[in-house]
Enzyme design. Structure first.
Site, PDB file in Angstrom:
ATOM      1  N   GLY A 272       0.834  -1.184   0.000  1.00 34.19           N
ATOM      2  CA  GLY A 272       0.000   0.000   0.000  1.00 34.19           C
ATOM      3  C   GLY A 272       0.875   1.243   0.000  1.00 34.19           C
ATOM      4  O   GLY A 272       2.080   1.157   0.269  1.00 34.19           O
TER       5      GLY A 272
ATOM      6  N   GLN B 235       3.279   9.843   1.902  1.00 35.06           N
ATOM      7  CA  GLN B 235       4.562   9.158   1.702  1.00 35.06           C
ATOM      8  C   GLN B 235       5.294   9.661   0.462  1.00 35.06           C
ATOM      9  O   GLN B 235       6.500   9.437   0.321  1.00 35.06           O
ATOM     10  CB  GLN B 235       4.356   7.644   1.566  1.00 35.06           C
ATOM     11  CG  GLN B 235       3.901   6.980   2.858  1.00 35.06           C
ATOM     12  CD  GLN B 235       3.755   5.480   2.663  1.00 35.06           C
ATOM     13  OE1 GLN B 235       2.724   5.020   2.214  1.00 35.06           O
ATOM     14  NE2 GLN B 235       4.794   4.739   2.976  1.00 35.06           N
TER      15      GLN B 235
ATOM     16  N   CYS C  46       6.731  -0.930   6.353  1.00 31.48           N
ATOM     17  CA  CYS C  46       6.283   0.279   5.666  1.00 31.48           C
ATOM     18  C   CYS C  46       7.371   0.728   4.707  1.00 31.48           C
ATOM     19  O   CYS C  46       8.551   0.690   5.049  1.00 31.48           O
ATOM     20  CB  CYS C  46       6.016   1.365   6.714  1.00 31.48           C
ATOM     21  SG  CYS C  46       5.501   2.946   6.017  1.00 31.48           S
ATOM     22  N   LEU C  47       6.964   1.151   3.513  1.00 29.71           N
ATOM     23  CA  LEU C  47       7.945   1.618   2.530  1.00 29.71           C
ATOM     24  C   LEU C  47       8.701   2.851   3.042  1.00 29.71           C
ATOM     25  O   LEU C  47       9.802   3.129   2.584  1.00 29.71           O
ATOM     26  CB  LEU C  47       7.253   1.952   1.205  1.00 29.71           C
ATOM     27  CG  LEU C  47       6.659   0.759   0.444  1.00 29.71           C
ATOM     28  CD1 LEU C  47       5.871   1.241  -0.772  1.00 29.71           C
ATOM     29  CD2 LEU C  47       7.735  -0.234   0.032  1.00 29.71           C
TER      30      LEU C  47
ATOM     31  N   HIS D 152      -3.385   0.584   8.036  1.00 29.03           N
ATOM     32  CA  HIS D 152      -2.031   1.155   7.944  1.00 29.03           C
ATOM     33  C   HIS D 152      -2.019   2.424   7.082  1.00 29.03           C
ATOM     34  O   HIS D 152      -1.422   3.441   7.469  1.00 29.03           O
ATOM     35  CB  HIS D 152      -1.094   0.080   7.358  1.00 29.03           C
ATOM     36  CG  HIS D 152       0.327   0.512   7.190  1.00 29.03           C
ATOM     37  ND1 HIS D 152       1.357  -0.011   7.948  1.00 29.03           N
ATOM     38  CD2 HIS D 152       0.898   1.422   6.363  1.00 29.03           C
ATOM     39  CE1 HIS D 152       2.493   0.572   7.579  1.00 29.03           C
ATOM     40  NE2 HIS D 152       2.241   1.436   6.620  1.00 29.03           N
ATOM     41  N   GLU D 153      -2.703   2.361   5.935  1.00 26.92           N
ATOM     42  CA  GLU D 153      -2.681   3.519   5.022  1.00 26.92           C
ATOM     43  C   GLU D 153      -3.505   4.682   5.577  1.00 26.92           C
ATOM     44  O   GLU D 153      -3.112   5.843   5.437  1.00 26.92           O
ATOM     45  CB  GLU D 153      -3.173   3.123   3.626  1.00 26.92           C
ATOM     46  CG  GLU D 153      -2.364   2.027   2.942  1.00 26.92           C
ATOM     47  CD  GLU D 153      -0.861   2.205   3.014  1.00 26.92           C
ATOM     48  OE1 GLU D 153      -0.390   3.359   2.952  1.00 26.92           O
ATOM     49  OE2 GLU D 153      -0.149   1.192   3.149  1.00 26.92           O
TER      50      GLU D 153
ATOM     51  N   HIS E  83      -1.526   6.584   7.976  1.00 27.47           N
ATOM     52  CA  HIS E  83      -0.613   7.542   7.323  1.00 27.47           C
ATOM     53  C   HIS E  83      -1.297   8.892   7.113  1.00 27.47           C
ATOM     54  O   HIS E  83      -0.659   9.937   7.228  1.00 27.47           O
ATOM     55  CB  HIS E  83      -0.170   7.016   5.952  1.00 27.47           C
ATOM     56  CG  HIS E  83       1.055   6.143   5.979  1.00 27.47           C
ATOM     57  ND1 HIS E  83       2.262   6.576   6.461  1.00 27.47           N
ATOM     58  CD2 HIS E  83       1.252   4.869   5.557  1.00 27.47           C
ATOM     59  CE1 HIS E  83       3.158   5.596   6.348  1.00 27.47           C
ATOM     60  NE2 HIS E  83       2.570   4.542   5.803  1.00 27.47           N
TER      61      HIS E  83
HETATM   62 CO    CO Z   1       3.352   2.675   5.394  1.00 23.46          CO
END
Ligand code: CO
Length: 176
Positions: free
Chosen positions: A46, A51, A99-100, A141-142, A145
């Protein structure tokens, strides 16, 4: 389309709350297309707009259930969420999360087992969608963010490389 730069932990943008999308225009579509390309390139589950440095309530989640088998080598099905809100949750799951924006770090995080979101599509049409397990985890999770929250706030502990390896082995062992 273009790849966007993914911000890493330590960048203050990741801790800010995103604003709702009000215009469903070409600029939004370009953001979504770029985020899609960036997510596929990074092989993530995701990606949220903050981000890539855009403080708007936009997120993508890979729909693992809707994605064809790997042999087809097709692109994953990606759910586009504009102004997403969690409207219902059920159950609980505990699992590994990364997480990226926090590369190389993984922790165990509790999330609901089922999550129903209400969101708009890229044209501003409202829809509701239910996700289970990995998809439910990614919805949470998203959306976190978009509130400026990283998963590290929710994990008791980031696993060491040895613990991570052990965890992955245990999961393999528990698969049928
Ligand atoms: Co993330």
């Amino acid at each position: 389309m273009a790849l966007r730069n993914i911000l890493h932990e330590g960048d203050p943008t990741l801790l800010k709350k995103s604003r709702p999308v009000t215009e469903y225009n070409a600029r939004l579509h370009e953001l979504l297309d770029d985020m899609r390309e960036t997510l596929i390139d990074a092989e993530g589950s995701g990606l949220a707009a903050p981000q890539v440095g855009v403080l708007r309530r936009v997120a993508l989640v890979v729909d693992w259930d809707g994605t064809e088998s790997e042999e087809d080598e097709c692109e994953p099905e990606i759910i586009e969420l504009i102004n997403p809100v969690i409207i219902a949750t059920d159950g609980e799951q505990e699992g590994l999360e990364g997480c990226l924006s926090v590369p190389g770090q993984f922790g165990i995080v509790k999330r609901p087992r089922t999550v129903i979101v209400r969101a708009n599509d890229r044209h501003g049409n409202a829809f509701e969608l239910s996700g289970e397990m990995l998809v439910a985890r990614a919805f949470c999770h998203e959306i976190d963010h978009l509130e400026g929250r990283l998963f590290k706030e929710l994990t008791d502990k980031i696993l060491t490389p040895d613990e991570l390896e052990q965890y992955i082995e245990e999961q393999k062992g528990s698969d049928e």
